[in-house]
Design an enzyme around this catalytic site. Structure first.
Site, PDB file in Angstrom:
ATOM      1  N   TYR A   1       4.853  -3.434  18.822  1.00  0.00           N
ATOM      2  CA  TYR A   1       5.678  -3.887  17.454  1.00  0.00           C
ATOM      3  C   TYR A   1       6.131  -5.366  17.952  1.00  0.00           C
ATOM      4  CZ  TYR A   1       9.023  -4.998  14.085  1.00  0.00           C
ATOM      5  OH  TYR A   1       9.822  -5.999  13.256  1.00  0.00           O
TER       6      TYR A   1
ATOM      7  N   LYS B   1       4.682  -9.096  16.294  1.00  0.00           N
ATOM      8  CA  LYS B   1       5.217 -10.305  15.573  1.00  0.00           C
ATOM      9  C   LYS B   1       5.393 -11.801  16.383  1.00  0.00           C
ATOM     10  CE  LYS B   1       7.144  -7.924  12.376  1.00  0.00           C
ATOM     11  NZ  LYS B   1       6.698  -8.250  10.903  1.00  0.00           N
TER      12      LYS B   1
ATOM     13  N   SER C   1      11.248 -11.271  13.821  1.00  0.00           N
ATOM     14  CA  SER C   1      12.087 -10.366  14.230  1.00  0.00           C
ATOM     15  C   SER C   1      12.709 -10.979  15.686  1.00  0.00           C
ATOM     16  CB  SER C   1      11.668  -9.134  14.616  1.00  0.00           C
ATOM     17  OG  SER C   1      12.478  -8.066  15.276  1.00  0.00           O
TER      18      SER C   1
ATOM     19  N   PHE D   1       6.087  -9.788   3.970  1.00  0.00           N
ATOM     20  CA  PHE D   1       6.822  -8.661   4.487  1.00  0.00           C
ATOM     21  C   PHE D   1       6.058  -7.457   5.160  1.00  0.00           C
ATOM     22  CE2 PHE D   1       9.970 -10.250   1.323  1.00  0.00           C
ATOM     23  CZ  PHE D   1      10.849 -10.446   1.890  1.00  0.00           C
TER      24      PHE D   1
ATOM     25  N   ASN E   1       0.816  -1.325   0.003  1.00  0.00           N
ATOM     26  CA  ASN E   1      -0.148   0.055  -0.054  1.00  0.00           C
ATOM     27  C   ASN E   1       0.853   1.228   0.039  1.00  0.00           C
ATOM     28  OD1 ASN E   1       0.950  -0.016   2.596  1.00  0.00           O
ATOM     29  ND2 ASN E   1      -1.086  -0.040   3.593  1.00  0.00           N
TER      30      ASN E   1
ATOM     31  N   LEU F   1      20.583   2.539  13.797  1.00  0.00           N
ATOM     32  CA  LEU F   1      22.016   3.087  13.666  1.00  0.00           C
ATOM     33  C   LEU F   1      22.599   3.584  12.168  1.00  0.00           C
ATOM     34  CD1 LEU F   1      24.719   3.902  15.303  1.00  0.00           C
ATOM     35  CD2 LEU F   1      25.213   1.427  14.958  1.00  0.00           C
TER      36      LEU F   1
HETATM   37  P1  NAD Z   1       9.468  -1.436   5.295  1.00  0.00           P
HETATM   38  O1  NAD Z   1       8.619  -0.435   6.004  1.00  0.00           O
HETATM   39  O2  NAD Z   1      10.478  -0.981   4.277  1.00  0.00           O
HETATM   40  O3  NAD Z   1       8.496  -2.578   4.162  1.00  0.00           O
HETATM   41  C1  NAD Z   1       7.358  -3.266   4.471  1.00  0.00           C
HETATM   42  C2  NAD Z   1       6.470  -2.744   3.573  1.00  0.00           C
HETATM   43  O4  NAD Z   1       5.180  -3.065   3.733  1.00  0.00           O
HETATM   44  C3  NAD Z   1       6.283  -0.979   2.994  1.00  0.00           C
HETATM   45  O5  NAD Z   1       6.564  -1.167   1.738  1.00  0.00           O
HETATM   46  C4  NAD Z   1       4.690  -0.816   3.311  1.00  0.00           C
HETATM   47  O6  NAD Z   1       4.407   0.561   2.541  1.00  0.00           O
HETATM   48  C5  NAD Z   1       4.304  -2.325   3.326  1.00  0.00           C
HETATM   49  N1  NAD Z   1       2.954  -2.128   4.163  1.00  0.00           N
HETATM   50  C6  NAD Z   1       2.758  -2.256   5.603  1.00  0.00           C
HETATM   51  N2  NAD Z   1       1.542  -2.441   5.963  1.00  0.00           N
HETATM   52  C7  NAD Z   1       0.702  -2.875   4.774  1.00  0.00           C
HETATM   53  C8  NAD Z   1      -0.295  -3.072   4.487  1.00  0.00           C
HETATM   54  N3  NAD Z   1      -1.233  -3.406   5.438  1.00  0.00           N
HETATM   55  N4  NAD Z   1      -0.552  -3.604   3.321  1.00  0.00           N
HETATM   56  C9  NAD Z   1       0.275  -3.549   2.415  1.00  0.00           C
HETATM   57  N5  NAD Z   1       1.374  -3.058   2.467  1.00  0.00           N
HETATM   58  C10 NAD Z   1       1.781  -2.708   3.551  1.00  0.00           C
HETATM   59  O7  NAD Z   1      10.210  -2.416   6.188  1.00  0.00           O
HETATM   60  P2  NAD Z   1      11.404  -3.324   6.126  1.00  0.00           P
HETATM   61  O8  NAD Z   1      12.401  -2.894   6.883  1.00  0.00           O
HETATM   62  O9  NAD Z   1      11.465  -3.708   4.736  1.00  0.00           O
HETATM   63  O10 NAD Z   1      10.659  -4.770   6.826  1.00  0.00           O
HETATM   64  C11 NAD Z   1      10.026  -5.732   6.233  1.00  0.00           C
HETATM   65  C12 NAD Z   1       9.398  -6.767   7.375  1.00  0.00           C
HETATM   66  O11 NAD Z   1      10.432  -7.281   8.315  1.00  0.00           O
HETATM   67  C13 NAD Z   1       8.378  -5.890   8.383  1.00  0.00           C
HETATM   68  O12 NAD Z   1       7.253  -6.751   8.659  1.00  0.00           O
HETATM   69  C14 NAD Z   1       9.103  -5.759   9.504  1.00  0.00           C
HETATM   70  O13 NAD Z   1       8.475  -5.739  10.853  1.00  0.00           O
HETATM   71  C15 NAD Z   1      10.246  -7.124   9.612  1.00  0.00           C
HETATM   72  N6  NAD Z   1      11.475  -6.736  10.192  1.00  0.00           N
HETATM   73  C16 NAD Z   1      12.122  -5.655   9.625  1.00  0.00           C
HETATM   74  C17 NAD Z   1      13.367  -5.409  10.498  1.00  0.00           C
HETATM   75  C18 NAD Z   1      14.398  -4.381  10.170  1.00  0.00           C
HETATM   76  O14 NAD Z   1      15.221  -3.732  10.863  1.00  0.00           O
HETATM   77  N7  NAD Z   1      14.060  -3.623   8.938  1.00  0.00           N
HETATM   78  C19 NAD Z   1      13.764  -6.340  11.424  1.00  0.00           C
HETATM   79  C20 NAD Z   1      13.317  -7.520  11.807  1.00  0.00           C
HETATM   80  C21 NAD Z   1      11.874  -7.480  11.128  1.00  0.00           C
HETATM   81  C1  UD1 Z   2      15.770  -1.940  16.644  1.00  0.00           C
HETATM   82  C2  UD1 Z   2      14.364  -2.240  17.222  1.00  0.00           C
HETATM   83  C3  UD1 Z   2      14.218  -3.784  17.162  1.00  0.00           C
HETATM   84  C4  UD1 Z   2      14.569  -4.179  15.699  1.00  0.00           C
HETATM   85  C5  UD1 Z   2      15.821  -3.934  15.307  1.00  0.00           C
HETATM   86  C6  UD1 Z   2      16.052  -4.507  13.881  1.00  0.00           C
HETATM   87  C7  UD1 Z   2      14.382  -0.443  18.792  1.00  0.00           C
HETATM   88  C8  UD1 Z   2      14.180  -0.336  20.460  1.00  0.00           C
HETATM   89  N1  UD1 Z   2      14.442  -1.867  18.503  1.00  0.00           N
HETATM   90  O1  UD1 Z   2      16.790  -2.663  17.765  1.00  0.00           O
HETATM   91  O2  UD1 Z   2      12.795  -3.773  17.452  1.00  0.00           O
HETATM   92  O3  UD1 Z   2      14.013  -5.604  15.729  1.00  0.00           O
HETATM   93  O4  UD1 Z   2      15.981  -2.788  15.321  1.00  0.00           O
HETATM   94  O5  UD1 Z   2      16.406  -3.417  13.063  1.00  0.00           O
HETATM   95  O6  UD1 Z   2      14.201   0.185  18.229  1.00  0.00           O
HETATM   96  N2  UD1 Z   2      22.177   3.435  18.472  1.00  0.00           N
HETATM   97  C9  UD1 Z   2      23.061   4.729  18.602  1.00  0.00           C
HETATM   98  N3  UD1 Z   2      22.683   5.641  18.219  1.00  0.00           N
HETATM   99  C10 UD1 Z   2      21.605   5.941  17.313  1.00  0.00           C
HETATM  100  C11 UD1 Z   2      20.795   4.703  17.191  1.00  0.00           C
HETATM  101  C12 UD1 Z   2      21.201   3.484  17.518  1.00  0.00           C
HETATM  102  O7  UD1 Z   2      23.875   4.382  19.468  1.00  0.00           O
HETATM  103  O8  UD1 Z   2      21.370   6.787  16.804  1.00  0.00           O
HETATM  104  C13 UD1 Z   2      22.616   2.340  19.073  1.00  0.00           C
HETATM  105  C14 UD1 Z   2      21.559   1.416  19.959  1.00  0.00           C
HETATM  106  O9  UD1 Z   2      21.642   1.802  21.240  1.00  0.00           O
HETATM  107  C15 UD1 Z   2      21.964  -0.199  19.595  1.00  0.00           C
HETATM  108  C16 UD1 Z   2      22.530  -0.158  18.137  1.00  0.00           C
HETATM  109  O10 UD1 Z   2      23.045   1.242  18.032  1.00  0.00           O
HETATM  110  O11 UD1 Z   2      22.891  -0.324  20.585  1.00  0.00           O
HETATM  111  C17 UD1 Z   2      21.609  -0.438  17.059  1.00  0.00           C
HETATM  112  O12 UD1 Z   2      20.480   0.035  17.279  1.00  0.00           O
HETATM  113  P1  UD1 Z   2      19.221   0.244  16.438  1.00  0.00           P
HETATM  114  O13 UD1 Z   2      19.786   0.229  14.826  1.00  0.00           O
HETATM  115  O14 UD1 Z   2      18.244   1.083  16.658  1.00  0.00           O
HETATM  116  O15 UD1 Z   2      18.729  -1.484  16.657  1.00  0.00           O
HETATM  117  P2  UD1 Z   2      18.196  -2.248  17.740  1.00  0.00           P
HETATM  118  O16 UD1 Z   2      18.440  -1.413  19.099  1.00  0.00           O
HETATM  119  O17 UD1 Z   2      19.131  -3.577  17.761  1.00  0.00           O
END
Ligand code: NAD
Ligand code: UD1
Length: 337
Positions: free
Chosen positions: A148, A152, A124, A80, A32, A199
């Site tokens: 969040y 999951k 996640s 996703f 979407n 980060l």
């Molecule tokens: P993202 O936001 O870039 O991608 C998610 C996509 O889903 C987006 O394009 C968004 O527009 C779409 N979307 C959301 N709700 C929707 C709905 N109801 N219908 C249709 N489309 C919808 O995020 P990402 O980083 O690519 O993550 C993908 C998946 O992986 C997510 O479910 C996220 O929770 C999970 N995940 C991400 C991370 C991360 O750090 N990026 C870590 C662990 C898990």
């Molecule tokens: C975040 C999410 C987690 C998700 C994960 C994967 C939170 C609380 N948790 O975790 O749910 O699954 O990303 O992408 O957001 N840091 C700094 N300065 C910054 C940003 C981050 O020092 O500006 C540090 C954080 O304290 C941490 C590390 O960098 O130690 C990574 O941070 P981040 O990228 O936010 O990931 P997570 O904390 O692992």
């Protein structure tokens, strides 16, 4: 083989769509565009030299979904689509539960109705409770600290129960650690809206001068240099993990949770210095207070992914830092430029 990719326009989805097309799959995306830009999919087509089908609608729209399942015969689904900002999920929890749970439930219903048996779910590392010993194996204690994370874990439970009720179904719950980096072309990458929380995007935008300085969230943890340690994984490795999970799901039945991480932890300062060294740039930074809710160290035990899926990460921290910067410099304003 035709794969439905929900959320395929997003960060991990777009890299996975590219890997799927390159491997010869047919790809149908539903997104979407709530947190993405259709430009990412155009670039996926351009990079692969192949086309995919894109439908812009909400996965919760059962009528649209039903019509889509009638139009296409899917072998498998990669789900996703979801909202992922931890902080926002605390402020507007019902929006997160509604989006992430109802989209998953709608897919479960369509799977049953149209006989699509395989699903790969984006879970996640956040589903693991905070008091586990490292590395985290899939049997570590589960528990969340924010809405969040709960969405999951609840989706995992829904999918586990579905597999019990439907023994012919096959679901792989992929628990991602910290995905960073971008495709090496620099054409697709992470494009967070607003000020990034994570980060790596914070580092790249600071290096670019869009943000003034990085605040390192605490340097008094019990780690190698006092800063937080995480298991960073290249998004291209992560995308390939989905292809392995698809192959596994097509050959097996039941529900399996699998970590996708490298098994190697890096501290914030290690990442920062690697980034500066590889890219020959300076990232202004200060040491700030701890971020509420953070823990010192998180990293995966990646053994199950190796044994069950035949997958392991191949790209290192230098690749991640170089590719993240290549994407950011080529696209200083993300896809919106
Ligand atoms: P993202 O936001 O870039 O991608 C998610 C996509 O889903 C987006 O394009 C968004 O527009 C779409 N979307 C959301 N709700 C929707 C709905 N109801 N219908 C249709 N489309 C919808 O995020 P990402 O980083 O690519 O993550 C993908 C998946 O992986 C997510 O479910 C996220 O929770 C999970 N995940 C991400 C991370 C991360 O750090 N990026 C870590 C662990 C898990
Ligand atoms: C975040 C999410 C987690 C998700 C994960 C994967 C939170 C609380 N948790 O975790 O749910 O699954 O990303 O992408 O957001 N840091 C700094 N300065 C910054 C940003 C981050 O020092 O500006 C540090 C954080 O304290 C941490 C590390 O960098 O130690 C990574 O941070 P981040 O990228 O936010 O990931 P997570 O904390 O692992």
């Amino acid at each position: 083989m035709k794969i439905l990719v929900t959320g395929g326009a997003g960060y991990i989805g777009s890299h996975t769509c590219l890997a799927l097309l390159e491997a010869g799959y047919e790809v149908v995306v539903v997104d979407n565009l709530r947190n993405s830009d259709a430009q990412s999919l155009k670039r996926v087509e351009e990079l692969s030299g192949k086309s995919l089908s894109f439908y812009a609608f909400d996965v919760r729209d059962e009528n649209r979904l039903d019509a889509l399942f009638k139009e296409h015969r899917f072998t498998s689904i990669i789900h996703f689509a979801g909202l992922k900002a931890v902080g926002e999920s605390v402020t507007i929890p019902t929006k997160y539960y509604a989006n992430n749970l109802i989209s998953t439930l709608a897919l479960c219903k369509m799977m049953k109705k149209h006989g699509v048996r395989n699903l790969i779910f984006s879970s996640s590392a956040t589903v693991y409770a905070q008091d586990n010993a490292m590395p985290l194996g899939e049997d570590a204690r589960l528990g969340c600290t924010n809405p969040y994370g709960w969405t999951k874990l609840m989706c995992e439970q829904i999918l586990r129960d579905l597999c019990v009720a439907e023994p012919s179904f096959s679901v792989v719950l992929l628990r991602y650690f910290n995905p960073i980096g971008a495709h090496k072309s620099g054409r697709i990458g992470e494009d967070p809206a607003g000020i990034p929380n994570n980060l790596l995007p914070y580092i790249t935008q600071t290096a670019l001068g869009r943000l003034k300085q990085l605040s390192v969230h605490g340097d008094d943890y019990d780690t190698v240099d006092g800063t937080g340690v995480r298991d960073y994984i290249h998004v291209v490795d992560l995308a390939n993990g989905h292809l392995k999970a698809l192959e596994y799901a097509q050959r097996n039945r039941g529900c399996e949770a699998v970590n996708l991480g490298t098994g190697q932890g890096y501290s914030v300062l290690q990442i920062l210095h690697a980034f500066e060294q590889v890219n020959k740039v300076t990232v202004p930074h200060v040491i700030g207070p701890r971020r509420p809710g953070d823990i010192a160290t998180v990293y995966a035990d990646p053994k199950k992914a190796r044994d069950l899926l035949g997958w392991e990460a191949t790209l290192g921290i230098e690749d991640m830092c170089r590719d993240a910067w290549n994407w950011q410099t080529q696209n200083p304003k993300g896809y919106r430029a």
